[in-house]
Design a protein around this motif. Structure first.
Motif, PDB file in Angstrom:
ATOM      1  N   HIS A  64      35.463  94.428 127.251  1.00 28.67           N
ATOM      2  CA  HIS A  64      34.802  94.943 128.453  1.00 28.67           C
ATOM      3  C   HIS A  64      33.514  95.711 128.116  1.00 28.67           C
ATOM      4  CE1 HIS A  64      34.226  96.466 132.448  1.00 28.67           C
ATOM      5  NE2 HIS A  64      34.232  97.703 131.997  1.00 28.67           N
ATOM      6  N   ASP A  65      33.539  96.562 127.103  1.00 30.08           N
ATOM      7  CA  ASP A  65      32.379  97.395 126.785  1.00 30.08           C
ATOM      8  C   ASP A  65      31.902  97.238 125.346  1.00 30.08           C
ATOM      9  OD1 ASP A  65      34.533  98.561 125.586  1.00 30.08           O
ATOM     10  OD2 ASP A  65      34.007 100.609 126.181  1.00 30.08           O
ATOM     11  N   SER A  66      32.298  96.161 124.671  1.00 29.66           N
ATOM     12  CA  SER A  66      31.852  95.944 123.294  1.00 29.66           C
ATOM     13  C   SER A  66      32.052  94.477 122.920  1.00 29.66           C
ATOM     14  CB  SER A  66      32.638  96.831 122.324  1.00 29.66           C
ATOM     15  OG  SER A  66      34.000  96.463 122.336  1.00 29.66           O
ATOM     16  N   VAL A  67      31.437  94.117 121.803  1.00 30.47           N
ATOM     17  CA  VAL A  67      31.607  92.786 121.230  1.00 30.47           C
ATOM     18  C   VAL A  67      31.872  92.977 119.746  1.00 30.47           C
ATOM     19  CG1 VAL A  67      30.526  90.556 120.789  1.00 30.47           C
ATOM     20  CG2 VAL A  67      30.044  91.728 122.919  1.00 30.47           C
ATOM     21  N   ARG A  68      32.988  92.429 119.264  1.00 33.95           N
ATOM     22  CA  ARG A  68      33.301  92.475 117.835  1.00 33.95           C
ATOM     23  C   ARG A  68      32.725  91.209 117.210  1.00 33.95           C
ATOM     24  NH1 ARG A  68      37.721  95.025 115.388  1.00 33.95           N
ATOM     25  NH2 ARG A  68      38.305  92.972 114.593  1.00 33.95           N
ATOM     26  N   ILE A  69      31.886  91.411 116.180  1.00 33.95           N
ATOM     27  CA  ILE A  69      31.156  90.298 115.583  1.00 33.95           C
ATOM     28  C   ILE A  69      31.516  90.207 114.102  1.00 33.95           C
ATOM     29  CG2 ILE A  69      28.879  89.348 115.106  1.00 33.95           C
ATOM     30  CD1 ILE A  69      27.885  91.124 117.473  1.00 33.95           C
ATOM     31  N   HIS A  70      31.925  89.024 113.669  1.00 35.24           N
ATOM     32  CA  HIS A  70      32.153  88.760 112.243  1.00 35.24           C
ATOM     33  C   HIS A  70      30.831  88.237 111.686  1.00 35.24           C
ATOM     34  CE1 HIS A  70      34.447  86.355 108.939  1.00 35.24           C
ATOM     35  NE2 HIS A  70      33.699  87.305 108.446  1.00 35.24           N
ATOM     36  N   LEU A  71      30.216  89.038 110.828  1.00 37.98           N
ATOM     37  CA  LEU A  71      28.889  88.750 110.291  1.00 37.98           C
ATOM     38  C   LEU A  71      29.001  88.482 108.798  1.00 37.98           C
ATOM     39  CD1 LEU A  71      25.802  88.787 110.957  1.00 37.98           C
ATOM     40  CD2 LEU A  71      25.829  91.184 110.300  1.00 37.98           C
ATOM     41  N   GLU A  72      28.381  87.404 108.342  1.00 38.22           N
ATOM     42  CA  GLU A  72      28.325  87.097 106.916  1.00 38.22           C
ATOM     43  C   GLU A  72      26.872  87.219 106.461  1.00 38.22           C
ATOM     44  OE1 GLU A  72      30.089  83.705 104.075  1.00 38.22           O
ATOM     45  OE2 GLU A  72      28.612  83.003 105.526  1.00 38.22           O
ATOM     46  N   VAL A  73      26.640  88.061 105.454  1.00 42.68           N
ATOM     47  CA  VAL A  73      25.294  88.321 104.946  1.00 42.68           C
ATOM     48  C   VAL A  73      25.236  87.879 103.494  1.00 42.68           C
ATOM     49  CG1 VAL A  73      23.559  90.083 104.495  1.00 42.68           C
ATOM     50  CG2 VAL A  73      25.029  90.292 106.487  1.00 42.68           C
ATOM     51  N   ARG A  74      24.200  87.137 103.136  1.00 45.25           N
ATOM     52  CA  ARG A  74      23.927  86.770 101.745  1.00 45.25           C
ATOM     53  C   ARG A  74      22.584  87.373 101.369  1.00 45.25           C
ATOM     54  NH1 ARG A  74      27.420  83.030  99.781  1.00 45.25           N
ATOM     55  NH2 ARG A  74      28.636  81.897 101.326  1.00 45.25           N
ATOM     56  N   LYS A  75      22.574  88.037 100.202  1.00 46.28           N
ATOM     57  CA  LYS A  75      21.357  88.747  99.800  1.00 46.28           C
ATOM     58  C   LYS A  75      21.293  88.812  98.293  1.00 46.28           C
ATOM     59  CE  LYS A  75      23.459  93.323  99.858  1.00 46.28           C
ATOM     60  NZ  LYS A  75      23.172  93.670  98.490  1.00 46.28           N
ATOM     61  N   ASP A  76      20.143  89.224  97.781  1.00 47.48           N
ATOM     62  CA  ASP A  76      20.006  89.472  96.352  1.00 47.48           C
ATOM     63  C   ASP A  76      20.764  90.736  95.994  1.00 47.48           C
ATOM     64  OD1 ASP A  76      18.378  87.270  96.183  1.00 47.48           O
ATOM     65  OD2 ASP A  76      16.505  88.412  96.155  1.00 47.48           O
ATOM     66  N   ALA A  77      21.198  90.838  94.746  1.00 45.75           N
ATOM     67  CA  ALA A  77      21.912  92.033  94.303  1.00 45.75           C
ATOM     68  C   ALA A  77      21.005  93.248  94.432  1.00 45.75           C
ATOM     69  CB  ALA A  77      22.361  91.859  92.855  1.00 45.75           C
ATOM     70  N   HIS A 105      25.573  96.396  95.568  1.00 43.92           N
ATOM     71  CA  HIS A 105      25.337  95.394  94.535  1.00 43.92           C
ATOM     72  C   HIS A 105      25.835  94.003  94.929  1.00 43.92           C
ATOM     73  CE1 HIS A 105      24.382  94.077  90.527  1.00 43.92           C
ATOM     74  NE2 HIS A 105      25.604  93.570  90.393  1.00 43.92           N
ATOM     75  N   ALA A 106      26.722  93.922  95.906  1.00 41.48           N
ATOM     76  CA  ALA A 106      27.307  92.631  96.289  1.00 41.48           C
ATOM     77  C   ALA A 106      26.235  91.695  96.825  1.00 41.48           C
ATOM     78  CB  ALA A 106      28.378  92.839  97.346  1.00 41.48           C
ATOM     79  N   THR A 107      26.384  90.405  96.530  1.00 45.72           N
ATOM     80  CA  THR A 107      25.436  89.402  97.028  1.00 45.72           C
ATOM     81  C   THR A 107      25.933  88.730  98.305  1.00 45.72           C
ATOM     82  OG1 THR A 107      26.404  87.699  95.616  1.00 45.72           O
ATOM     83  CG2 THR A 107      24.526  88.938  94.738  1.00 45.72           C
ATOM     84  N   ARG A 108      27.210  88.898  98.613  1.00 45.03           N
ATOM     85  CA  ARG A 108      27.781  88.325  99.836  1.00 45.03           C
ATOM     86  C   ARG A 108      28.616  89.395 100.516  1.00 45.03           C
ATOM     87  NH1 ARG A 108      32.591  85.888 101.134  1.00 45.03           N
ATOM     88  NH2 ARG A 108      32.481  84.357 102.801  1.00 45.03           N
ATOM     89  N   ILE A 109      28.323  89.633 101.784  1.00 48.34           N
ATOM     90  CA  ILE A 109      29.040  90.657 102.544  1.00 48.34           C
ATOM     91  C   ILE A 109      29.628  90.003 103.780  1.00 48.34           C
ATOM     92  CG2 ILE A 109      28.808  92.814 103.827  1.00 48.34           C
ATOM     93  CD1 ILE A 109      26.345  93.415 102.058  1.00 48.34           C
ATOM     94  N   ASP A 110      30.941  90.112 103.940  1.00 44.58           N
ATOM     95  CA  ASP A 110      31.644  89.696 105.150  1.00 44.58           C
ATOM     96  C   ASP A 110      32.059  90.966 105.865  1.00 44.58           C
ATOM     97  OD1 ASP A 110      31.765  86.996 105.607  1.00 44.58           O
ATOM     98  OD2 ASP A 110      33.446  86.667 104.269  1.00 44.58           O
ATOM     99  N   LYS A 111      31.567  91.151 107.065  1.00 46.53           N
ATOM    100  CA  LYS A 111      31.840  92.400 107.761  1.00 46.53           C
ATOM    101  C   LYS A 111      32.068  92.119 109.239  1.00 46.53           C
ATOM    102  CE  LYS A 111      30.084  97.078 107.985  1.00 46.53           C
ATOM    103  NZ  LYS A 111      29.042  97.987 107.585  1.00 46.53           N
TER     104      LYS A 111
END
Length: 132
Positions: A64-77, A105-111
């Motif tokens: 109703h008042d929010s959206v839960r989002i599964h975000l995957e980020v890939r980045k350099d260390a 330091h992680a190159t892949r983040i699942d949040k």
């Protein structure tokens, strides 16, 4: 009585002014085309090579008042930055927007992040990611 021709005999006096102008225009056009190609290539290289962060929305769940989002980020260390997410209602109005920061330091983040909204959100959209 016949009218005298105003044209010069072919090949007798060298190139005409029109032929010289055509050749000059071809050279100028070729140089400008090569320059445009080099500029486009430079921008494309810097867009691809300098973009150290990429992300995608895997899934989302609207409340109703929010959206839960599964975000995957890939980045350099050791790259820190943020991704901007937004949600829209059924009529297309924007009901929530937020930046989510990440680093380490992680190159892949699942949040899974929670985007607060002012009304029922029906979408979760990744607008872009940027380095600090």
């Amino acid at each position: 009585m016949t009218t005298a021709s105003t044209r010069l005999p072919e090949g007798r006096y060298g190139r005409s002014a029109d032929e010289r102008a055509d050749r000059t225009l071809k050279i100028v056009g070729g140089v400008l085309g090569a320059l445009l190609l080099a500029i486009v290539g430079w921008f494309a290289y810097h867009y691809v090579a300098q973009n150290k962060i990429s992300a995608q929305v895997i899934t989302f769940e609207a409340a109703h008042d929010s959206v839960r989002i599964h975000l995957e980020v890939r980045k350099d260390a050791d790259t820190a930055g943020y991704c901007t997410l937004r949600s829209q209602s059924a009529d297309g109005a924007e009901v929530g927007r937020a930046d989510f920061r990440f680093g380490g330091h992680a190159t892949r983040i699942d949040k899974v992040v929670t985007l607060r909204t002012t009304a029922q959100g029906t979408t979760a959209e990744l607008l872009g990611c940027h380095t600090d």
